[in-house]
Design an enzyme around this catalytic site. Structure first.
Site, short mmCIF file in Angstrom:
data_model
loop_
_atom_site.label_atom_id
_atom_site.label_comp_id
_atom_site.label_asym_id
_atom_site.label_seq_id
_atom_site.Cartn_x
_atom_site.Cartn_y
_atom_site.Cartn_z
N GLU A 37 28.59 48.31 86.02
CA GLU A 37 29.98 48.10 85.63
C GLU A 37 30.06 48.36 84.12
O GLU A 37 29.25 47.79 83.36
CB GLU A 37 30.39 46.65 85.94
CG GLU A 37 31.84 46.41 85.58
CD GLU A 37 32.34 45.02 85.92
OE1 GLU A 37 31.58 44.22 86.49
OE2 GLU A 37 33.51 44.76 85.61
N ARG A 263 15.82 39.98 90.71
CA ARG A 263 16.21 40.32 89.33
C ARG A 263 15.06 40.07 88.39
O ARG A 263 14.32 39.10 88.54
CB ARG A 263 17.32 39.38 88.85
CG ARG A 263 18.64 39.55 89.44
CD ARG A 263 19.56 38.47 88.87
NE ARG A 263 20.20 38.93 87.63
CZ ARG A 263 21.29 39.68 87.62
NH1 ARG A 263 21.85 40.06 88.72
NH2 ARG A 263 21.83 40.05 86.47
N LYS A 273 24.97 40.38 80.90
CA LYS A 273 25.85 41.06 79.95
C LYS A 273 26.87 40.09 79.35
O LYS A 273 27.21 40.18 78.17
CB LYS A 273 26.59 42.20 80.66
CG LYS A 273 25.79 43.47 80.72
CD LYS A 273 26.59 44.60 81.37
CE LYS A 273 26.66 44.40 82.86
NZ LYS A 273 27.26 45.51 83.60
P1 ATP Z 1 25.03 41.31 84.44
O1 ATP Z 1 25.00 39.98 85.11
O2 ATP Z 1 24.10 41.41 83.29
O3 ATP Z 1 26.40 41.80 84.13
P2 ATP Z 1 25.22 42.87 86.74
O4 ATP Z 1 24.34 42.87 87.93
O5 ATP Z 1 26.57 42.30 86.89
O6 ATP Z 1 24.43 42.27 85.54
P3 ATP Z 1 25.87 45.63 86.88
O7 ATP Z 1 26.42 46.51 85.82
O8 ATP Z 1 26.72 45.31 88.03
O9 ATP Z 1 25.41 44.32 86.15
O10 ATP Z 1 24.44 46.13 87.36
C1 ATP Z 1 24.10 47.43 87.72
C2 ATP Z 1 22.83 47.38 88.51
O11 ATP Z 1 21.78 46.78 87.76
C3 ATP Z 1 22.98 46.54 89.76
O12 ATP Z 1 22.47 47.24 90.85
C4 ATP Z 1 22.22 45.29 89.48
O13 ATP Z 1 21.72 44.73 90.64
C5 ATP Z 1 21.13 45.78 88.52
N1 ATP Z 1 20.68 44.69 87.66
C6 ATP Z 1 21.43 43.93 86.84
N2 ATP Z 1 20.69 42.97 86.25
C7 ATP Z 1 19.42 43.12 86.70
C8 ATP Z 1 18.18 42.43 86.47
N3 ATP Z 1 18.10 41.39 85.65
N4 ATP Z 1 17.08 42.87 87.12
C9 ATP Z 1 17.15 43.93 87.94
N5 ATP Z 1 18.28 44.62 88.20
C10 ATP Z 1 19.41 44.22 87.60
MG MG Z 2 28.10 43.14 88.19
#
Ligand code: ATP
Ligand code: MG
Length: 559
Positions: A37, A263, A273
């Site tokens: 995102e 994760r 983020k």
């Molecule tokens: P955040 O909570 O930091 O915003 P998010 O999962 O909401 O993380 P996205 O932009 O939706 O962020 O993530 C893009 C991809 O990265 C998704 O497939 C997510 O599962 C993966 N991802 C995010 N954080 C991690 C992590 N700590 N370890 C492994 N993969 C991750």
């Molecule tokens: Mg997300």
């Protein structure tokens, strides 16, 4: 700078699934995607996901799409979308074809919602957000049907069209999937799939005032792109039935399969983020790319290499069990990559002045940039009457086992003479401010006669050294899991000593180094000239990437 690709992949459960799918002919080619995102900069957790998704595509000669999940217009920006593309490329990956956006599918998503309504599988609900929460039930209590659940298809079609046309206020109505309010899985209790939100979208502007929800959008986007393996993190495991329900009930031929892995949590930092944005907004760091940040741009600015981060990802593996990793694993991977590629030069960061009482003029000696890699070239090491050494390389009285300089003792100056300390000059407070030393003129490149000198220290000739700003980093937080306790604000654990800026000295060979040039400063660690503030030939600024392991002891014998 580093170019080596990561070595052979480590097997994991996802690769085993892919191998089986290919073997039984379910697919002849695999397609993955990385779906961020654009609501912040990518962090080390995303790096794991990038290496996994793009890495699989590379290993299996398939393809990996970059798809922005841009369904939350208030939080998203073009700056974030640009930074994400830059980070993926910098990590060494290229997505297949053009960048994809969930917003590319807004028309299709709308039409699919109409299809669900026509099948009696979606309805417009007028409950307020709070009422909806109440009707939803709890983990132990079934939900209740909304009084609007049995609206006719015709009525739902009309209301949904009017939602789209902007006839209702934000939040006044939602479109919900009609699944099962008694499901043991709360995600299946008639989840909202469209909401009204008058917000300017980075790509579609004001064309829409209704936006599809993530769970509904994601599976359809995957299907429209022909994704074979949709890999996400474990918190989406309970959403998988919804992923499948949506695709099972729509006329889309493709039905990707979702697989979840754990994760990455890196000790002494945070991988969210939202929380990283808080640090940026509260100016607790200088920005998203502050070298203390676990963002890809922060790690890059600090001097981490893309190859090192890819190697780190390979080592931590992919599984469903907790992936809480010590920073030492990251630092080890970075160090190993830098070991072979970083030229070795001299800097002094806590200087103590030395006057050589039995030397006049200047002397020069050629020295290689790397003892094992002569192809990195060489430079001139200058010697003079006035030197600086590291203050902690001197002890007036040598403690047991001391191999460095002490009053009356001798050391080898790196690439230069053997030097003896004859006198320590002190200020009024009794602090040593200068050493008066003499050299053995017969020891340039030769061992001294009749005695052994074991210690080697580095130095710079004052006349030839250049001033440089040296930024030293420590952990951003003082505890391994700063956001583990929901009752405590994670900022409480910020380390007040995470950044130390010292005025230091560097040898003149680094004078024209471009930004993002990596060096080993002998005995002090790996450093990288700052991407933003370092000026070749002008103000020199170096960030410490990582300290050295005790490699110095091994090399101490060299003259
Ligand atoms: P955040 O909570 O930091 O915003 P998010 O999962 O909401 O993380 P996205 O932009 O939706 O962020 O993530 C893009 C991809 O990265 C998704 O497939 C997510 O599962 C993966 N991802 C995010 N954080 C991690 C992590 N700590 N370890 C492994 N993969 C991750
Ligand atoms: Mg997300």
């Amino acid at each position: 700078m580093s170019s080596t690709r990561t070595p052979a992949p480590v097997s994991n459960f996802i690769r085993a699934i892919i191998d089986a799918d290919l073997a039984r002919g379910l697919h002849n080619r695999i397609v993955t995607r990385f779906p961020p995102e654009p609501n912040g900069y990518l962090h080390v957790g995303h790096a794991k996901s990038i290496c996994l998704n793009f890495g699989l595509a590379e290993d299996y000669q398939g393809q990996c799409n970059l798809r922005f999940d841009d369904t939350n217009p208030e939080k998203e920006s073009d700056e974030y979308a640009q930074s994400i593309q830059e980070d993926v490329r910098w990590l060494g990956f290229q997505w297949s074809g053009d960048v994809h956006w969930a917003s590319d599918y807004f028309d299709a998503l709308y039409d699919f919602a109409v299809e669900l309504i026509n099948k009696g599988l979606a309805y417009v609900d007028d409950l307020s957000a709070e009422e909806m929460r109440e009707y939803r039930g709890t983990l132990t209590q079934a939900g209740r049907n909304s009084p609007y659940r049995d609206r006719t298809v015709a009525e739902n079609l009309d209301l949904f069209a009017r939602m789209k046309a902007g006839e209702y206020a934000d939040g006044a109505k939602v479109l919900r999937a009609k699944i099962d309010m008694a499901s043991s899985n709360i995600n299946m209790r008639d989840p909202a799939i469209y909401r009204i939100r008058r917000a300017h979208h980075i790509r579609t502007g004001d064309a829409w005032c209704i936006y599809p929800m993530y769970d509904y959008t994601h599976c359809i986007s995957d299907a429209l792109e022909g994704i074979t393996h949709s890999i996400c993190t474990l918190e989406f495991e309970d959403h998988r039935p919804l992923y499948d329900w949506v695709l099972d009930n729509l006329s889309i031929a493709c039905h990707p399969r979702q697989y979840e892995f754990s994760r990455l949590e890196l000790h002494y930092t945070i991988t969210s983020k939202r929380k990283l944005l808080q640090l940026v907004n509260n100016q607790q760091v200088s920005g998203w790319d502050d070298p203390r940040m676990p963002t890809i741009s922060g790690m890059r600015r600090r001097g981490y290499t893309a190859a090192g981060i890819r190697e780190f990802s390979r080592r931590i593996g992919v599984s469903k069990s907790g992936n809480s990793v010590d920073m030492a694993v990251m630092e080890g991977a970075i160090r190993e990559d830098l070991e072979a590629i970083a030229p070795r030069v001299v800097a002094v960061i806590h200087p103590l002045r030395v006057t050589i009482t039995n030397f006049e003029g200047a002397a020069e000696r050629e020295a290689d940039f790397h003892p094992q890699h002569p192809e990195l070239g060489s430079r001139v090491v200058s010697f003079g009457r006035e030197l600086v050494i590291e203050a902690d390389d001197f002890a007036e009285v040598a403690p047991p086992g001391w191999k460095r300089l002490s009053l009356g003792g001798e050391v080898r100056l790196r690439h230069s003479y053997v030097m003896r300390c004859d006198e320590a000059v002190k200020d009024e407070a009794g602090r040593v401010v200068e050493l008066r030393c003499s050299i053995d003129h017969a020891t340039l490149g030769k061992n001294p006669e009749g005695r052994k000198v074991r210690g080697v220290i580095h130095f710079l000739s004052c006349e030839h050294a250049l001033p440089a700003e040296i930024r030293l980093y420590d952990r951003l937080f003082t505890v391994p899991a700063p956001d583990a306790d929901k009752e405590v604000d994670f900022c409480t654990y910020l380390n007040p000593r995470s950044l130390t800026v010292v005025p230091g000295w560097v040898e003149s060979s680094v004078k024209d180094a471009a930004p993002e040039t990596r060096y080993q400063f002998e005995r002090l660690g790996y450093f990288c000239s700052d991407r933003r503030d370092h000026q070749p030939g002008g103000k020199l600024v170096f960030n410490r990437t990582v300290t050295l392991k005790d490699s110095w002891t091994k090399e101490a014998g060299s003259l």
